[in-house]
Design a protein around this motif. Structure first.
Motif, mmCIF file in Angstrom:
data_model
loop_
_atom_site.group_PDB
_atom_site.id
_atom_site.type_symbol
_atom_site.label_atom_id
_atom_site.label_comp_id
_atom_site.label_asym_id
_atom_site.label_seq_id
_atom_site.Cartn_x
_atom_site.Cartn_y
_atom_site.Cartn_z
ATOM 1 N N PRO A 58 0.821 -1.216 0.000
ATOM 2 C CA PRO A 58 0.000 0.000 0.000
ATOM 3 C C PRO A 58 0.854 1.265 0.000
ATOM 4 C CG PRO A 58 -0.809 -1.570 1.625
ATOM 5 C CD PRO A 58 0.514 -2.077 1.151
ATOM 6 N N ARG A 59 0.380 2.291 -0.669
ATOM 7 C CA ARG A 59 1.118 3.553 -0.739
ATOM 8 C C ARG A 59 1.400 4.120 0.652
ATOM 9 N NH1 ARG A 59 -2.439 4.063 -5.140
ATOM 10 N NH2 ARG A 59 -3.997 5.124 -3.838
ATOM 11 N N VAL A 60 0.477 3.914 1.588
ATOM 12 C CA VAL A 60 0.643 4.500 2.925
ATOM 13 C C VAL A 60 1.831 3.907 3.687
ATOM 14 C CG1 VAL A 60 -1.780 5.117 3.187
ATOM 15 C CG2 VAL A 60 -1.011 2.859 3.923
ATOM 16 N N PHE A 61 2.384 2.775 3.217
ATOM 17 C CA PHE A 61 3.515 2.149 3.907
ATOM 18 C C PHE A 61 4.859 2.575 3.321
ATOM 19 C CE2 PHE A 61 0.626 -1.618 5.167
ATOM 20 C CZ PHE A 61 0.147 -0.901 6.248
ATOM 21 N N GLY A 62 4.853 3.511 2.406
ATOM 22 C CA GLY A 62 6.106 4.060 1.913
ATOM 23 C C GLY A 62 6.982 3.075 1.169
ATOM 24 N N GLY A 63 6.362 2.067 0.580
ATOM 25 C CA GLY A 63 7.125 1.148 -0.265
ATOM 26 C C GLY A 63 7.798 0.005 0.457
ATOM 27 N N ARG A 64 7.484 -0.210 1.753
ATOM 28 C CA ARG A 64 8.167 -1.282 2.491
ATOM 29 C C ARG A 64 7.184 -2.047 3.363
ATOM 30 N NH1 ARG A 64 12.983 -0.808 6.995
ATOM 31 N NH2 ARG A 64 11.237 -0.378 8.378
ATOM 32 N N ILE A 65 7.272 -3.357 3.290
ATOM 33 C CA ILE A 65 6.530 -4.245 4.187
ATOM 34 C C ILE A 65 7.457 -5.385 4.598
ATOM 35 C CG2 ILE A 65 4.191 -3.741 3.361
ATOM 36 C CD1 ILE A 65 4.402 -6.131 1.496
ATOM 37 N N ASN A 66 7.090 -6.109 5.643
ATOM 38 C CA ASN A 66 7.885 -7.241 6.112
ATOM 39 C C ASN A 66 7.258 -8.557 5.695
ATOM 40 O OD1 ASN A 66 9.450 -5.317 7.462
ATOM 41 N ND2 ASN A 66 9.700 -6.621 9.265
ATOM 42 N N PHE A 67 8.113 -9.542 5.435
ATOM 43 C CA PHE A 67 7.671 -10.914 5.148
ATOM 44 C C PHE A 67 7.730 -11.739 6.432
ATOM 45 C CE2 PHE A 67 12.243 -10.789 4.699
ATOM 46 C CZ PHE A 67 12.666 -11.934 5.364
ATOM 47 N N GLU A 68 6.806 -12.677 6.590
ATOM 48 C CA GLU A 68 6.790 -13.590 7.727
ATOM 49 C C GLU A 68 6.208 -14.920 7.257
ATOM 50 O OE1 GLU A 68 4.828 -12.010 11.173
ATOM 51 O OE2 GLU A 68 5.728 -10.016 10.958
ATOM 52 N N ALA A 69 7.039 -15.929 7.097
ATOM 53 C CA ALA A 69 6.575 -17.258 6.676
ATOM 54 C C ALA A 69 6.061 -18.035 7.885
ATOM 55 C CB ALA A 69 7.705 -18.027 6.005
ATOM 56 N N VAL A 196 10.751 -6.168 2.628
ATOM 57 C CA VAL A 196 10.849 -6.379 1.183
ATOM 58 C C VAL A 196 10.279 -5.148 0.488
ATOM 59 C CG1 VAL A 196 10.834 -8.897 1.132
ATOM 60 C CG2 VAL A 196 8.656 -7.660 1.249
ATOM 61 N N HIS A 197 10.673 -4.989 -0.781
ATOM 62 C CA HIS A 197 10.271 -3.829 -1.557
ATOM 63 C C HIS A 197 9.816 -4.289 -2.938
ATOM 64 C CE1 HIS A 197 13.377 -2.641 1.363
ATOM 65 N NE2 HIS A 197 12.731 -1.477 1.457
ATOM 66 N N ALA A 198 9.267 -3.374 -3.687
ATOM 67 C CA ALA A 198 8.830 -3.689 -5.041
ATOM 68 C C ALA A 198 9.982 -4.291 -5.836
ATOM 69 C CB ALA A 198 8.322 -2.421 -5.724
ATOM 70 N N GLY A 199 9.679 -5.362 -6.565
ATOM 71 C CA GLY A 199 10.679 -6.061 -7.358
ATOM 72 C C GLY A 199 11.271 -7.268 -6.669
ATOM 73 N N ASP A 200 11.103 -7.386 -5.347
ATOM 74 C CA ASP A 200 11.632 -8.538 -4.625
ATOM 75 C C ASP A 200 10.787 -9.779 -4.902
ATOM 76 O OD1 ASP A 200 13.682 -7.072 -3.521
ATOM 77 O OD2 ASP A 200 12.666 -6.714 -1.615
ATOM 78 N N VAL A 201 11.436 -10.936 -4.783
ATOM 79 C CA VAL A 201 10.764 -12.224 -4.962
ATOM 80 C C VAL A 201 10.887 -13.006 -3.668
ATOM 81 C CG1 VAL A 201 10.721 -14.401 -6.227
ATOM 82 C CG2 VAL A 201 11.229 -12.268 -7.441
ATOM 83 N N ILE A 202 9.755 -13.436 -3.126
ATOM 84 C CA ILE A 202 9.717 -14.217 -1.890
ATOM 85 C C ILE A 202 9.395 -15.657 -2.239
ATOM 86 C CG2 ILE A 202 8.638 -14.493 0.375
ATOM 87 C CD1 ILE A 202 7.709 -11.563 0.136
ATOM 88 N N GLU A 203 10.230 -16.578 -1.784
ATOM 89 C CA GLU A 203 9.942 -18.004 -1.925
ATOM 90 C C GLU A 203 10.022 -18.635 -0.550
ATOM 91 O OE1 GLU A 203 11.011 -21.885 -4.709
ATOM 92 O OE2 GLU A 203 12.311 -20.117 -4.769
ATOM 93 N N CYS A 204 9.027 -19.403 -0.187
ATOM 94 C CA CYS A 204 9.016 -20.018 1.138
ATOM 95 C C CYS A 204 8.454 -21.430 1.033
ATOM 96 C CB CYS A 204 8.204 -19.178 2.118
ATOM 97 S SG CYS A 204 6.522 -18.812 1.597
ATOM 98 N N THR A 216 5.785 -12.397 -5.943
ATOM 99 C CA THR A 216 6.521 -11.180 -6.250
ATOM 100 C C THR A 216 5.889 -10.012 -5.489
ATOM 101 O OG1 THR A 216 5.167 -10.780 -8.198
ATOM 102 C CG2 THR A 216 7.234 -11.992 -8.510
ATOM 103 N N VAL A 217 6.684 -8.970 -5.293
ATOM 104 C CA VAL A 217 6.227 -7.794 -4.565
ATOM 105 C C VAL A 217 6.195 -6.612 -5.535
ATOM 106 C CG1 VAL A 217 6.699 -6.242 -2.622
ATOM 107 C CG2 VAL A 217 7.293 -8.683 -2.454
ATOM 108 N N GLU A 218 5.131 -5.848 -5.480
ATOM 109 C CA GLU A 218 5.057 -4.624 -6.278
ATOM 110 C C GLU A 218 4.341 -3.548 -5.490
ATOM 111 O OE1 GLU A 218 1.054 -4.934 -9.030
ATOM 112 O OE2 GLU A 218 2.909 -5.782 -9.840
ATOM 113 N N ASN A 219 4.550 -2.318 -5.862
ATOM 114 C CA ASN A 219 3.874 -1.218 -5.198
ATOM 115 C C ASN A 219 2.452 -1.071 -5.723
ATOM 116 O OD1 ASN A 219 6.031 -0.405 -3.566
ATOM 117 N ND2 ASN A 219 6.899 0.900 -5.161
ATOM 118 N N GLU A 220 1.564 -0.657 -4.836
ATOM 119 C CA GLU A 220 0.194 -0.387 -5.211
ATOM 120 C C GLU A 220 0.162 0.744 -6.243
ATOM 121 O OE1 GLU A 220 -3.730 0.164 -2.530
ATOM 122 O OE2 GLU A 220 -2.202 1.705 -2.267
#
Length: 221
Positions: A58-69, A196-204, A216-220
């Protein structure tokens, strides 16, 4: 057997926070007296078996979120005030899940005593795998949970290191609310979760080859 798309009839997503022993060691924190429980709306669910599953920041998060498997537990029948020794009989199966988190939002809200549900509740923040039967995972209390970001291993632990095992989480939660068929219980994430940020790839994955997800991660927009 429930549909592989069990989440289409999920009514509640219940998460357990701070539930791996290594996290307590790394933060020098005391063991919680009881499970730390939070909720996520079902609108957060993302079918990770679909073509090109994409997590949107989401735009309100400034382009960054955390991953948690995490290991997800799927409730198979109505459960209220169940005892720990009976709790696993209420489980129909399991899944692999990601609990994506707007961590900056949460870290800002917590010290102020404010609710932090918005940091967990954004669309696409709960990717889930196919349904995993109990026969496929006969010992959920000792299954490996791992996560890579852009090919680099970030998380790798086993549910044997849960502070509150699955049965305890089910029993505790069922004292406060009725658990229903296809409700999803997220058991907590190992140490190593991060941004993680836009363009990152998460595999779990769970185990070695039991199940894997790739998002994949992308910005809203």
């Amino acid at each position: 057997m429930p549909s592989t798309k069990f989440f289409q009839s999920t009514r509640k997503i219940i998460g357990a926070g701070v539930n791996y022993k290594e996290i307590l060691l790394l933060t020098n924190s005391p063991k919680p007296d009881a499970p730390v429980i939070f909720f996520k709306p079902t609108s957060t669910l993302l079918d990770a078996e679909s073509p090109s599953p994409t997590i949107r920041v989401p735009r309100v998060f400034g382009g960054r979120i955390n991953f948690e498997a995490e290991l997800g537990v799927i409730i198979g029948r109505r459960a209220a005030n169940v005892s720990p020794d009976q709790a696993l009989t209420y489980v129909s199966g399991y899944c692999l899940a990601l609990d994506m988190t707007g961590m900056d939002f949460i870290l800002n809200a917590r010290p102020k005593g404010l609710p932090w549900c918005l940091g967990k509740g954004f669309d696409t923040s709960t990717p889930v795998s196919r349904f995993i039967s109990r026969d496929e995972l006969p010992d959920p209390n000792d299954v490996r949970v791992w996560c890579d970001v852009n090919g680099v291993r970030k998380q790798d632990d086993t549910t044997a290191e849960l502070i509150f095992p699955i049965a305890d989480l089910i029993s505790y939660t069922s004292r406060f609310m009725t658990l229903e068929e296809n409700d999803l219980l997220l058991t907590g994430t190992p140490a190593g979760a991060g941004p993680v940020h836009a363009g990152d790839v998460i595999e779990c994955g769970l185990g070695t080859d039991l199940v894997r997800m790739r998002c994949t991660v992308e910005n809203e927009c």
